[in-house]
Design an enzyme around this catalytic site. Structure first.
Site, PDB file in Angstrom:
ATOM      1  CB  CYS A   9      -0.909  -0.011   1.235  1.00  0.00           C
ATOM      2  SG  CYS A   9      -1.724   1.547   1.584  1.00  0.00           S
ATOM      3  CB  VAL A  49      -3.983  -0.165   6.203  1.00  0.00           C
ATOM      4  CG1 VAL A  49      -4.531  -1.228   7.125  1.00  0.00           C
ATOM      5  CG2 VAL A  49      -3.790  -0.713   4.791  1.00  0.00           C
ATOM      6  CD  GLU A  61      -6.792   9.827   4.637  1.00  0.00           C
ATOM      7  OE1 GLU A  61      -6.224  10.102   3.571  1.00  0.00           O
ATOM      8  OE2 GLU A  61      -7.669   8.941   4.716  1.00  0.00           O
TER       9      GLU A  61
END
Length: 200
Positions: A9, A49, A61
């Protein structure tokens, strides 16, 4: 301090980069972003996440987490201390989210179709080409000093090949800037094994 993080991510990568830049002592819990567990949904109602947990205090965030950590642990300071300059950095971060990272979310989405992803690649490519001349004179995004803006941008630049985004020769100043950031030990340490193989 625990960071719940997706191993590929880019938004989680942003937080890991900052934590290593700060030299923080923290634990990382890898979360499958395609199968978010119930405890993450309990901490973050949006079911995403990164999530930062410190005892009973929970934040989500990426930019909020990064700003909190920079204020709580001010060395090295990544947000400018002067209010007007700090506001300018925040405005640029907001612009990045609107003009670049919303397209990153499209590329990361399993539900987006091929046409939407192609458009997202084009938008990111065009934005980065437009930014490239900035680095003819600037060492970093905000001048000579490494700041939060570089923390925000680095995970995207690392993933360009992975996303299928090729930049022309005219973007060479930006690519040299990216290499400067990638050579930082904190960036190297922040990468998961899955992220390390995104770029050869």
């Amino acid at each position: 301090m625990i960071l719940y993080s997706g191993s590929t991510c880019p938004f989680s990568h942003r937080c890991r980069f900052l934590l290593f830049e700060k030299g923080m002592d923290f634990d990382v819990v890898d979360v499958d972003v395609n199968n978010i567990p119930p405890d993450i949904v309990t901490m973050n109602p949006y079911g995403e996440v990164p999530v930062l947990a410190e005892r009973d205090f929970v934040l989500y965030e990426a930019n909020i987490i990064c700003e909190y950590l920079d204020e709580r642990f001010p060395h090295p300071q990544l947000m400018p201390s002067e209010p007007v300059v700090r506001a300018r950095v925040r405005l640029l971060m907001f612009n990045f989210e609107r003009e670049l990272f919303r397209h990153v979310k499209t590329l990361e989405s399993r539900s987006a179709d091929m046409k939407a992803k192609a458009l997202a690649r084009d938008e990111i490519r065009n934005q980065l080409i437009g930014m490239a001349p900035l680095f003819i004179k600037n060492k970093y995004l905000f001048g000579e000093d490494f700041t939060m803006l570089d923390i925000v941008m680095a995970p995207l630049l690392w993933r360009l090949g992975y996303y299928g985004i090729d930049l022309p020769k005219s973007a060479a100043p930006l690519q040299k800037y990216a290499e400067r950031v990638f050579s930082r030990q904190s960036f190297i340490d922040s990468m998961t094994p899955s992220e390390k193989v995104m770029r050869r």
